[in-house]
Design a protein around this motif. Structure first.
Motif, short mmCIF file in Angstrom:
data_model
loop_
_atom_site.label_atom_id
_atom_site.label_comp_id
_atom_site.label_asym_id
_atom_site.label_seq_id
_atom_site.Cartn_x
_atom_site.Cartn_y
_atom_site.Cartn_z
N VAL A 233 44.66 28.78 44.27
CA VAL A 233 45.52 29.44 45.26
C VAL A 233 46.78 29.96 44.60
O VAL A 233 47.48 29.22 43.90
N SER A 234 47.06 31.23 44.83
CA SER A 234 48.33 31.83 44.43
C SER A 234 49.26 31.78 45.63
O SER A 234 48.90 32.22 46.72
N ASN A 235 50.45 31.21 45.43
CA ASN A 235 51.43 31.04 46.51
C ASN A 235 50.89 30.13 47.63
O ASN A 235 50.91 30.48 48.81
N PHE A 236 50.42 28.96 47.22
CA PHE A 236 49.85 28.04 48.21
C PHE A 236 50.90 27.51 49.18
O PHE A 236 50.57 27.07 50.29
N ALA A 237 52.18 27.53 48.81
CA ALA A 237 53.24 27.00 49.67
C ALA A 237 53.77 28.03 50.65
O ALA A 237 54.67 27.71 51.45
N LEU A 238 53.27 29.26 50.60
CA LEU A 238 53.72 30.31 51.52
C LEU A 238 52.63 30.62 52.53
O LEU A 238 51.44 30.57 52.21
N PRO A 239 53.00 30.97 53.75
CA PRO A 239 51.98 31.33 54.74
C PRO A 239 51.31 32.65 54.37
O PRO A 239 51.93 33.54 53.78
N ALA A 240 50.05 32.75 54.72
CA ALA A 240 49.32 33.99 54.47
C ALA A 240 49.86 35.09 55.38
O ALA A 240 50.15 34.87 56.55
N THR A 241 50.02 36.26 54.82
CA THR A 241 50.45 37.42 55.61
C THR A 241 49.36 38.46 55.58
O THR A 241 48.61 38.58 54.61
N ASP A 242 49.24 39.23 56.67
CA ASP A 242 48.32 40.35 56.70
C ASP A 242 48.91 41.51 55.92
O ASP A 242 50.12 41.60 55.71
N PHE A 243 48.02 42.40 55.51
CA PHE A 243 48.46 43.55 54.74
C PHE A 243 49.52 44.34 55.50
O PHE A 243 50.48 44.83 54.92
N GLN A 244 49.37 44.42 56.84
CA GLN A 244 50.29 45.23 57.63
C GLN A 244 51.69 44.62 57.66
O GLN A 244 52.68 45.33 57.85
N THR A 245 51.79 43.29 57.53
CA THR A 245 53.08 42.63 57.65
C THR A 245 53.64 42.17 56.31
O THR A 245 54.68 41.52 56.28
N ASP A 246 52.95 42.49 55.23
CA ASP A 246 53.50 42.15 53.91
C ASP A 246 54.85 42.86 53.73
O ASP A 246 54.98 44.07 53.91
N ALA A 247 55.87 42.09 53.40
CA ALA A 247 57.20 42.64 53.17
C ALA A 247 57.86 41.86 52.05
O ALA A 247 57.44 40.74 51.73
N LEU A 248 58.89 42.44 51.46
CA LEU A 248 59.52 41.80 50.31
C LEU A 248 59.98 40.39 50.63
O LEU A 248 59.84 39.49 49.80
N GLU A 249 60.50 40.19 51.83
CA GLU A 249 61.01 38.85 52.15
C GLU A 249 59.90 37.83 52.32
O GLU A 249 60.14 36.62 52.28
N HIS A 250 58.65 38.31 52.49
CA HIS A 250 57.53 37.39 52.62
C HIS A 250 56.89 37.09 51.27
O HIS A 250 56.09 36.16 51.16
N ASN A 251 57.20 37.88 50.26
CA ASN A 251 56.49 37.80 49.00
C ASN A 251 56.90 36.58 48.18
O ASN A 251 58.03 36.11 48.24
N GLY A 252 55.93 36.12 47.39
CA GLY A 252 56.20 35.08 46.41
C GLY A 252 55.98 35.63 45.02
O GLY A 252 56.29 36.79 44.73
N SER A 253 55.43 34.80 44.16
CA SER A 253 55.10 35.22 42.80
C SER A 253 53.65 35.69 42.76
O SER A 253 52.96 35.71 43.78
N ARG A 254 53.21 36.05 41.58
CA ARG A 254 51.80 36.39 41.38
C ARG A 254 51.28 35.51 40.24
O ARG A 254 51.84 35.50 39.15
N TYR A 255 50.20 34.82 40.50
CA TYR A 255 49.65 33.89 39.51
C TYR A 255 48.31 34.38 38.98
O TYR A 255 47.58 35.11 39.66
N ARG A 256 48.05 33.96 37.75
CA ARG A 256 46.72 34.18 37.20
C ARG A 256 46.16 32.83 36.74
O ARG A 256 46.91 31.89 36.44
#
Length: 805
Positions: A233-256
């Motif tokens: 899981v990437s950003n397991f501590a953040l709630p899932a957001t839909d593509f329509q509601t993705d916004a900078l304030e909702h974003n976390g990091s990106r993991y590989r």
């Protein structure tokens, strides 16, 4: 399932006895992951021996990404949530979206044995640090209420273990690391040891090169907390957001992630649970009535590949005990499918086939994937039995009771009339643009359809129509393929005409659903570039007209209608003349020309059926609650009335049964144009999993009714619908209100199920069955079908020469 590969073996799914147990006791049922282990995932995929039972995993397995070329699709061992947010890149699984709760589930490994031990490790790296970091890690115990490995893939919670900045997270525990790892890769190692009904988890975080330990912690947990699917899981501590509601304030990091290893007898491993690279196949066998004889068309759908992957797929058939290659096809890069056409097919015997795709690896090696099935002989000298299915809302995914009952009934032909997906399928929202991302978004949702019904489709012909939700619209008035205007007024695409999605994506929808159909009657695209697929199929001495009953349909805003609002102040019996007109279209001129020709062409068949998305009448009074009367449903093909009557006038000459879906409400009715019951019968099958509920309760709102059928059931007889259309409703499968927390019980409550039509060309009859969702067809109980079914009508009754009363 037939064949010798992982994705060629059937999952037994839910038996009736198991279903009754979970209904009565509230315990989960389904397929726990299972099967024999292997040294590594690459060698496992090369085996040609199908595993028949679950086995505990003792040896170590590791992801294949180090040897995988860069691409979208992570591999047959995994399900990515959502697929469009993940890539194989430089030997890692990269999450390219900083949104919350993006995951990759293992399909082949599940924690299932609480008495066993296990070890799991993975290398994690933060590729884009963010103050709102949601962490990267592993999720254990992802488990739905039925604990089926497919349904578990869409559970967004579980027991999370991972790193967030300088903190090790183990469930609710937090341990500070000795240093902030920032963008450094770290190895997360989890060991589970059984402790009398519990599990002791020992977790360590290390730097890969020096093996320096940055933190460690042990925690005793209930075994029940960790049983089920395992995911990264990437950003397991953040709630899932839909593509329509993705916004900078909702974003976390990106993991590989890389070097994901699992071992231990707490795991059950099943190579059979892989999904891909060949996902499934669909085919039709058509009597072309020409020098081409019977023509086979077959499509193989694959996961989205990369530029350095093999682009070629091979089709083989078994003759005289030997496999012979009969065709090669290049993968369509947008639709991710390969299509084969074989003329002058020997339709007199069953023929085993297999599709082969050789995966290319970075080291130059190859791994074959083999997907097998049977091209059935043309049914000759006996009745043809066709399954009719529609509308699969994913709250009931993977629809195991329906899929299992279809296998038991063993129809000759399968018809999906549309809504193979909905905009919310799998979560994470729908994508309008850009076109390439919108296409991947669609494919990911569509794959759930094939994942559920591929065993039904591999061994029998399939007709599959796209409908409004397949092109990610709440409603579709196609306007001949015109792009939707003023989309800002209708972001859900449910009140305005035209197509909201990019044209290239719509064409992928058409191709993935219909590329295996016989070549259409007139394949010229619409002026906007949208493809056309309507045309004929002759099989089993039955002729089928395949229609697109929304692509050319007029939009209601053209007559000043506000969908869902206009007409609510009118009395039920009032027919508003403003809602009709000679210039409004239903099928459109091109399809009407085709239908006229088809109605008169009886070569090679003795019965006819029209296959389209929805019924040509407004047979629904209440939605989405049983107490909410909605007078006008412009989404029905009862509107526009004049165009509807024109279509039926053309269709009447064919004496065809109309078979359709879409409404989520099973109905059997007869059309009237000049008078009641002068035209074709229509069987609208129940939804596979009904979402938006509809009821037909004309008696409750005072509709005038005449000539109720002899069975005397309420809400049946001769009516005028809201648009003034004449219709005789013989049977209706009104639902209950879906309340259960169990997906299968809820689908049953909501009136879900499927239809079976038997075409008896000797007796010149059609017999229709309407089965409920959570039943076992083998017990032959009368209660398995909705009240009013089964029903048999004669061919001439589609001309208005009625026998049934």
């Amino acid at each position: 399932m037939k064949g010798s590969k992982a994705n060629n073996s059937s999952n037994k799914g839910v038996s009736r006895r198991d279903a009754l147990k979970f209904v009565g006791a509230g315990v989960g049922v389904g397929v726990l992951a299972a099967s024999a282990g292997c040294a590594n995932s690459l060698s496992a995929s090369q085996t040609n021996t199908a595993t028949t039972k679950p086995a505990k995993l003792t040896s170590n397995t590791q992801d294949p990404w180090q040897q995988t070329h860069d691409r979208v699709w992570l591999g047959g061992e995994y399900w990515a949530n959502p697929m469009e947010d993940w890539r194989v890149k430089d030997g890692h699984a990269h999450c390219i979206n900083p949104g919350g709760n993006r995951s990759v589930h293992s399909l082949t490994h599940q924690l299932a044995n609480p008495q066993g031990s296990f070890t799991l490790s993975v290398r994690i790296q933060n590729m884009s640090e963010n103050a709102n970091d949601g962490g990267g890690g592993v999720r254990l115990g992802a488990r739905s209420e039925i604990n089926d490995y497919k349904s578990n893939c869409f559970v967004r919670d579980g027991f999370d273990i991972g790193v967030v900045k300088n903190t090790l997270v183990i469930g609710g525990e937090r341990v500070t690391l000795v240093q902030d790892i920032a963008g450094q890769p770290v190895d997360l190692i989890i060991t589970g040891t059984p402790q009398v009904g519990a599990m002791l988890l020992d977790v360590k975080v290390r730097l890969p090169n020096s093996q320096t330990e940055l933190g460690a912690h042990s925690l005793l947990v209930s075994a029940d907390e960790i049983l089920g699917n395992v995911a990264l899981v990437s950003n397991f501590a953040l709630p899932a957001t839909d593509f329509q509601t993705d916004a900078l304030e909702h974003n976390g990091s990106r993991y590989r992630f890389s070097q994901w290893c699992m071992s231990g007898d707490a795991f059950e491993y099943s190579d059979e649970q892989r999904f891909g690279p060949i996902l499934w196949t669909m085919y039709t066998l058509n009597d072309s009535q020409s020098e081409k004889g019977f023509v086979l068309k077959l499509s193989a759908l694959l996961g989205p590949m990369g530029q350095k992957d093999n682009q070629n797929v091979e089709l083989q058939v078994k003759r005289d005990g030997q496999w012979h290659a009969i065709g090669h096809s290049q993968i369509d890069p947008a639709a991710s499918l390969a299509t084969f056409t074989q003329e002058n097919w020997d339709e007199s015997q069953n023929t085993a086939f297999r599709v082969i795709y050789n995966q290319f690896h970075k080291d130059g090696s190859q791994t074959p994937d083999i997907y097998s099935g049977t091209i059935q002989a043309n049914p000759d000298g006996r009745p043809l039995r066709m399954a009719s299915l529609t509308c699969q809302n994913d709250y009931a995914f993977p629809y195991t009771p329906v899929a299992e009952n279809l296998q038991k009934l063993d129809p000759d032909l399968v018809f999906f009339s549309g809504d193979q997906l909905y905009e919310h399928h799998g979560g994470y929202g729908y994508v309008r643009a850009p076109a390439d991302r919108a296409t991947l978004n669609y494919l990911r949702m569509y794959y759930q359809f094939g994942w559920s019904f591929r065993d039904v489709m591999r061994d029998r012909p399939t007709v599959c129509l796209p409908d409004d939700h397949d092109v990610l619209q709440g409603n579709l008035w196609g306007e001949g393929g015109a792009p939707m205007q003023h989309i800002e007024r209708d972001p859900s695409a449910s009140i305005l005409g035209g197509y909201i999605q990019p044209m290239s994506m719509v064409n992928v929808v058409h191709k993935t659903n219909t590329a295996h159909h016989p070549t259409g009657f007139d394949t010229r695209p619409n002026p906007s570039g949208i493809s056309s697929y309507y045309g004929s199929l002759v099989y089993g001495n039955v002729g089928f007209a395949i229609l697109a009953d929304r692509q050319w349909k007029s939009a209601p805003e053209g007559i000043g209608v506000v969908v869902g609002e206009t007409g609510q102040d009118e009395t039920p019996g009032y027919i508003n003349p403003d809602f009709d007109g000679p210039d409004l279209a239903l099928l459109g001129q091109r399809q009407e020309v085709y239908l006229k020709q088809w109605a008169q062409d009886w070569r090679g068949h003795e019965l006819k059926a029209v296959l389209s998305q929805t019924v040509f009448a407004g047979i629904a009074t209440h939605q989405p609650r049983p107490d909410r009367y909605l007078k006008y449903d412009f989404d029905s093909s009862g509107w526009p009335a004049t165009a509807r009557n024109n279509a039926i006038d053309i269709m009447r000459e064919s004496a065809a049964l109309h078979i359709c879906g879409d409404t989520h409400l099973g109905t059997l009715s007869q059309y009237g144009v000049n008078k009641q019951r002068d035209s074709n019968w229509a069987f609208c099958s129940p939804a596979i999993a009904a979402g938006w509920p509809r009821w037909w309760k004309p008696d409750a709102v005072g509709f005038e009714v005449n000539n109720r059928p002899a069975h005397g059931l309420s809400n049946t007889g001769e009516y005028l619908d809201a648009f003034g259309n004449k219709m005789y409703v013989y049977a209706v499968a009104n639902p209950l209100v879906g309340k259960s927390e169990n997906r299968y019980v809820k689908a049953h409550e909501k009136g879900s199920g499927f239809g079976i039509i038997t075409f008896d060309t000797d007796a010149q009859t059609y017999t229709m069955d309407a089965y409920k969702f959570l039943i076992d067809v083998n017990d032959n109980k009368t209660s398995n079908q909705y009240e009013g079914w089964p029903v048999t009508i004669h061919k001439e009754e589609n001309l208005g020469k009625n026998r049934l009363s």
